[in-house]
Structures are given as structure tokens and as C-alpha cells.
Design a protein around this motif. Structure first.
Motif, PDB file in Angstrom:
ATOM      1  N   TYR A  40       0.846  -1.201   0.000  1.00  0.00           N
ATOM      2  CA  TYR A  40       0.000   0.000   0.000  1.00  0.00           C
ATOM      3  C   TYR A  40       0.876   1.245   0.000  1.00  0.00           C
ATOM      4  CZ  TYR A  40      -3.538  -3.365   1.511  1.00  0.00           C
ATOM      5  OH  TYR A  40      -4.378  -4.455   1.599  1.00  0.00           O
ATOM      6  N   THR A  41       0.462   2.247  -0.755  1.00  0.00           N
ATOM      7  CA  THR A  41       1.118   3.552  -0.739  1.00  0.00           C
ATOM      8  C   THR A  41       0.362   4.436   0.248  1.00  0.00           C
ATOM      9  OG1 THR A  41       1.768   3.306  -3.050  1.00  0.00           O
ATOM     10  CG2 THR A  41       1.839   5.528  -2.119  1.00  0.00           C
ATOM     11  N   LEU A  42       1.096   5.004   1.191  1.00  0.00           N
ATOM     12  CA  LEU A  42       0.477   5.768   2.278  1.00  0.00           C
ATOM     13  C   LEU A  42       0.922   7.227   2.257  1.00  0.00           C
ATOM     14  CD1 LEU A  42       1.126   3.209   5.182  1.00  0.00           C
ATOM     15  CD2 LEU A  42      -0.836   3.287   3.636  1.00  0.00           C
ATOM     16  N   LYS A  43       0.052   8.064   2.769  1.00  0.00           N
ATOM     17  CA  LYS A  43       0.364   9.489   2.836  1.00  0.00           C
ATOM     18  C   LYS A  43      -0.325  10.096   4.051  1.00  0.00           C
ATOM     19  CE  LYS A  43       0.361  13.688  -0.014  1.00  0.00           C
ATOM     20  NZ  LYS A  43      -0.066  14.278  -1.320  1.00  0.00           N
ATOM     21  N   GLY A  44       0.387  10.997   4.721  1.00  0.00           N
ATOM     22  CA  GLY A  44      -0.200  11.686   5.866  1.00  0.00           C
ATOM     23  C   GLY A  44      -1.175  12.763   5.421  1.00  0.00           C
ATOM     24  N   GLN A  45      -2.157  13.021   6.266  1.00  0.00           N
ATOM     25  CA  GLN A  45      -3.144  14.061   5.959  1.00  0.00           C
ATOM     26  C   GLN A  45      -2.547  15.430   6.249  1.00  0.00           C
ATOM     27  OE1 GLN A  45      -7.315  12.919   6.697  1.00  0.00           O
ATOM     28  NE2 GLN A  45      -7.436  14.775   7.948  1.00  0.00           N
ATOM     29  N   LYS A  46      -2.936  16.418   5.446  1.00  0.00           N
ATOM     30  CA  LYS A  46      -2.403  17.766   5.646  1.00  0.00           C
ATOM     31  C   LYS A  46      -2.730  18.273   7.041  1.00  0.00           C
ATOM     32  CE  LYS A  46      -2.367  19.235   0.802  1.00  0.00           C
ATOM     33  NZ  LYS A  46      -2.867  20.225  -0.191  1.00  0.00           N
ATOM     34  N   ALA A  47      -1.834  19.080   7.558  1.00  0.00           N
ATOM     35  CA  ALA A  47      -1.992  19.588   8.914  1.00  0.00           C
ATOM     36  C   ALA A  47      -3.347  20.252   9.095  1.00  0.00           C
ATOM     37  CB  ALA A  47      -0.872  20.565   9.246  1.00  0.00           C
ATOM     38  N   GLY A  48      -3.988  19.919  10.189  1.00  0.00           N
ATOM     39  CA  GLY A  48      -5.299  20.508  10.491  1.00  0.00           C
ATOM     40  C   GLY A  48      -5.538  20.324  11.973  1.00  0.00           C
ATOM     41  N   GLU A  49      -6.431  19.388  12.319  1.00  0.00           N
ATOM     42  CA  GLU A  49      -6.665  19.069  13.724  1.00  0.00           C
ATOM     43  C   GLU A  49      -5.435  18.355  14.300  1.00  0.00           C
ATOM     44  OE1 GLU A  49     -10.291  17.092  14.830  1.00  0.00           O
ATOM     45  OE2 GLU A  49     -11.325  17.835  13.042  1.00  0.00           O
ATOM     46  N   PRO A  50      -5.258  18.390  15.619  1.00  0.00           N
ATOM     47  CA  PRO A  50      -4.153  17.651  16.241  1.00  0.00           C
ATOM     48  C   PRO A  50      -4.230  16.173  15.850  1.00  0.00           C
ATOM     49  CG  PRO A  50      -5.156  19.141  17.834  1.00  0.00           C
ATOM     50  CD  PRO A  50      -6.024  19.175  16.617  1.00  0.00           C
ATOM     51  N   ILE A  51      -3.074  15.550  15.616  1.00  0.00           N
ATOM     52  CA  ILE A  51      -3.035  14.171  15.123  1.00  0.00           C
ATOM     53  C   ILE A  51      -3.729  13.205  16.078  1.00  0.00           C
ATOM     54  CG2 ILE A  51      -1.505  12.224  14.598  1.00  0.00           C
ATOM     55  CD1 ILE A  51       0.446  14.131  13.370  1.00  0.00           C
ATOM     56  N   TYR A  52      -3.486  13.314  17.374  1.00  0.00           N
ATOM     57  CA  TYR A  52      -4.061  12.348  18.314  1.00  0.00           C
ATOM     58  C   TYR A  52      -5.580  12.356  18.253  1.00  0.00           C
ATOM     59  CZ  TYR A  52      -5.596   9.997  22.515  1.00  0.00           C
ATOM     60  OH  TYR A  52      -6.250   9.155  23.385  1.00  0.00           O
TER      61      TYR A  52
END
Length: 438
Positions: free
Chosen positions: A300-312
Motif C-alpha cells: 500500500y502507498t500511504l500518505k499523511g493528511q495535511k496539517a489541520g486538527e491535532p493528530i491524536y
């Protein structure tokens, strides 16, 4: 005074009877078994075997292959059996190889090399004279349970083909896919045998939590009748071990092992590649993260979501939605002692909460706090383990869904008395009892 001849004869007869009675009682009290007598006189009527020779004759072995989702492991157990009592364990021999058996689903022939490598370990451990009497078995877990039936069958047929010419004691039913509940029960047997709870009435039993790659198990012995009455019927099982009956609450959640749960939270579907070069985008990854992850032979190719709400907070929301109504709470667990292992242990080590070799204790809240810290740090940098935020968040939610309060203390152990805290020892005992009955 001259003693009559008849009296002398009578006295001699009485003495002879008394002597013979004494000898007979001494002999009976020793209760020498036939094997012991055969051993005593097998080579030289005037030479008794050494203590080392006798010890060698008393030891027996059992071989269990653990075919998990991420690797195949061999456990070779040495023990002494005394009548109907629980066996006394000797040292365990252990080796693991990767990948798991399920990785050869499309080409079972390729699994042969790894199986032969592990069988060679068994042949180096078990004395040749005992090969034919040493039970050999393989139990596959979630990795094969998740495969289409035909592919799993072909893999198991290849294992049977290899085992049939191994020289060890083997039957066709010695190779199988383990039912999830049996996995939990066998792990419970292992831990409680090692702690003494199965053969010492004064030692209370403990519950177990096992988190594998494809499934997760919870097993304990209910002390409250209400637990049995209110639980789904397939969550309660009974069995006999070492002449004692046990009733357990045990359930395996297929698809909620750490790797399967990770995929679900990331938005993927088990066994299905993402088409058209698409990426799985997740708030549980660092905003600048891009990478690949392989699971169950799919990359699988993965990507982080653009900064917005705190990750936790964003990741917690995803995890809670994924697990919603998929887990049954057991109220009694909050008052019982539990041992946790597998990925529960590994992630605690990653956080530095327990010693990698010795294990330790922690609270559910330690996983929660660890998740918050790791996720917070990932807002600036993905770090060495890009999945640690997701994994810790999932573990903390899973434990609470199972009924553990945040202040509940768990014991983490990779080994007890130098034996792995997996289901392998319990399954070996269960298999050997089955052979004995037949």
C-alpha cells in the motif's frame, strides 16, 4: 535344658516367614515400574545406569509449529511426565523465520525450505531414538484464517507432505488452522501452567490478552456466574486438562489484530490492493509522511493528511469509528489479574515502559499517555516508527472496549520461567492429551 528338635524346627520356620514377609514389603514399597526394571538390567546385570542415563530416559519432547501471520516459529518442549500429574518442564528450544506461511499462498512449494529448516532444529534437539515417539504438529492462526479456503488447504497439504517424511510422530489432523477460541484457551493454559495455577489449588488463575497481527484474544476463568449467564454462548468453553475441568470466557476477534486493525484505520480493505496508483491518506500519519507498507502480500502507498486538527484527536476518532460495536465488554475483567503479550508487549517496549527482556507492569493509561505524546511529536516529524501513533491509539481504545478501566494494571511478559508466553505450550499439551486418548 535340652531343647526339643521339633521346637527348633518351628522356630526356624517362624524366622523364615518373618524374613520373607519383610523382604516382600520392602520390595512392594519401592514400587519399581517395569521400565525402570528393564533399564536397571538392560545391559549388565551388575551395573546400574547412571543418574544422567535415567534422566535422559525420563524426558519426553513435543514439537509445535506456530504458523502466524508474520512468521513461522518452532517450539520444542522438553518435559518429564509423572503418572497423572502435570508435567515438569525442561528447557525450551525456539526459532522463528519470516515471512509467514500465508505469504506462499500462490506458490505453496516455496514454503518447503522454511519448514525443512525448522525441522532440522528439531532433529538437532530431540535424541534420534525418540523421534518416532515425539509428537509433531502445526497450528496456523489468523494469517491462514484470512486466506480463501482453497489457498489455505493447498498450503496445509504441503505442510502435511513435508511432515509425513520427517521421522517424527505425525497424523494428518496434526496440521490444521487453529480456531481463534482455541488460540486464546491454549495461551491461557500456557501462562497458568507456568505460573502454577493449573496444578496448585492455592494459586489463582490469571486472565490473558494476546494481540497478534490478524486477530486478538481475551481469555479468563469467570469467578462470577453472571459473566457466564450474560455472555454470548460461543464465548464460554469448557475443557479438561491434567484431570481437572475448566470453564473459560474466551473469544478471538478476527480482523482486530494489530496489522489488520492498522489497515482498517488507514482506510484499506484486507487482501485488496488500492487500484489506479491511489494512496491511502490518514490523519494517523505525520502530515509530511509518504511511504509504502506491505501487509498480507499487498503493498500500500500511504500518505499523511495535511496539517489541520491535532493528530491524536483525529486518529482517535478514526480508531473509535473502526472498532465501534465490534467488541464485547466483560465487566469482571476490571477486578482480575491479567497478563498481556505479543504486540501489547512490543509497543510497550517501543515506548520504554517495560524492559525488553524482563517485561514489567503498566496501566492502560500509560498506553493513552504514550499515544498522545507520540502523536504530538509526529506533528513535526514522522520519526523512526511512522505507525507508532496509530498502534498505541488503537491498543488504548481496544483495552477500554474490552472492559479495562484506564487505571487497570496489566502485567507484560514475553517469557515466564524462560518459556514463551504464547499459545504454543498449551496447544502442545492439548495435542498430546488428544493423542493419548486415541
Amino acid at each position: 535344658m535340652k531343647v526339643p528338635k521339633l521346637a527348633v524346627i518351628f522356630l526356624l520356620v517362624v524366622c523364615l516367614v518373618v524374613y520373607l514377609t519383610y523382604v516382600k514389603r520392602c520390595f512392594e514399597n519401592r514400587k519399581l515400574s517395569k521400565p525402570f526394571l528393564e533399564q536397571l538390567y538392560r545391559t549388565d546385570l551388575h551395573k546400574r545406569p547412571t543418574s544422567a542415563e535415567m534422566a535422559g530416559e525420563m524426558f519426553r519432547y513435543g514439537i509445535m509449529f506456530d504458523a502466524g501471520s508474520t512468521g513461522t516459529r518452532i517450539h520444542i518442549f522438553q518435559f518429564q511426565q509423572e503418572n497423572n500429574a502435570a508435567p515438569k518442564l525442561g528447557p525450551e528450544t525456539f526459532k522463528a523465520i519470516k515471512p509467514g506461511l500465508s505469504a506462499y499462498a500462490d506458490d505453496p512449494e516455496k514454503s518447503k525450505a522454511g519448514l525443512l529448516e525448522l525441522l532440522e532444529v528439531a532433529k538437532q534437539t530431540v535424541p534420534p531414538a525418540q523421534w518416532s515417539s515425539t509428537p509433531l504438529a502445526l497450528r496456523a492462526t489468523a494469517g491462514l484464517r484470512l486466506l480463501p479456503g482453497e489457498k489455505a488447504t493447498h498450503l496445509l497439504d504441503k505442510v502435511k507432505e513435508v511432515f509425513a517424511v520427517s521421522s517424527f510422530l505425525f497424523r494428518s489432523d496434526s496440521v490444521s488452522i487453529m480456531d481463534g477460541t482455541d488460540e486464546g484457551v491454549s495461551a491461557w493454559i500456557t501462562v497458568n501452567f507456568l505460573l502454577g495455577g493449573l496444578h496448585k489449588s492455592e494459586v489463582p488463575t490469571v486472565g490473558i490478552l494476546d494481540l497478534g497481527g490478524g486477530s486478538t484474544q481475551i481469555t479468563f476463568s469467570p469467578q462470577d456466574e453472571k459473566t457466564i449467564q450474560t455472555s454470548p454462548i460461543d464465548y464460554v468453553t469448557s475443557f479438561q486438562m491434567f484431570n481437572t475441568s475448566h470453564t473459560l470466557y474466551s473469544h478471538s476477534y478476527l480482523g482486530l489484530g494489530l496489522m489488520s486493525a492498522r489497515l482498517a484505520v488507514l482506510g484499506g480493505v484486507e487482501g485488496q490492493p488500492v487500484g489506479g496508483g491511489q494512496e491511502l491518506v490518514s490523519p494517523c500519519l505525520a502530515p509530511d509522511y509518504t511511504g509504502e507498507w506491505e501487509h498480507a502480500e499487498v503493498t500500500y502507498t500511504l500518505k499523511g493528511q495535511k496539517a489541520g486538527e491535532p493528530i491524536y484527536e483525529s486518529c482517535l476518532s478514526k480508531v473509535e469509528k473502526m472498532i465501534y460495536k465490534r467488541v464485547q465488554k466483560a465487566e469482571e475483567v476490571k477486578d482480575m489479574e491479567f497478563y498481556a503479550f505479543s504486540y501489547y508487549y512490543d509497543r510497550a517496549v517501543d515506548l520504554g515502559l517495560v524492559d525488553e527482556k524482563k517485561g514489567g507492569s503498566l496501566r492502560v493509561s500509560n498506553y493513552i499517555d504514550g499515544a498522545k505524546t507520540v502523536c504530538k511529536n509526529m506533528e513535526a516529524n514522522a520519526g523512526q516508527n511512522p505507525f507508532l501513533c496509530l498502534d498505541l491509539t488503537y491498543i488504548s481504545v481496544l483495552l477500554q472496549e474490552l472492559g479495562f478501566p484506564t487505571d487497570k494494571e496489566l502485567k507484560l511478559a514475553r517469557k515466564i520461567r524462560e518459556v514463551e508466553t504464547s499459545w504454543a505450550l498449551g496447544a502442545t499439551f492439548y495435542h498430546m492429551e488428544s493423542l493419548h486418548k486415541h
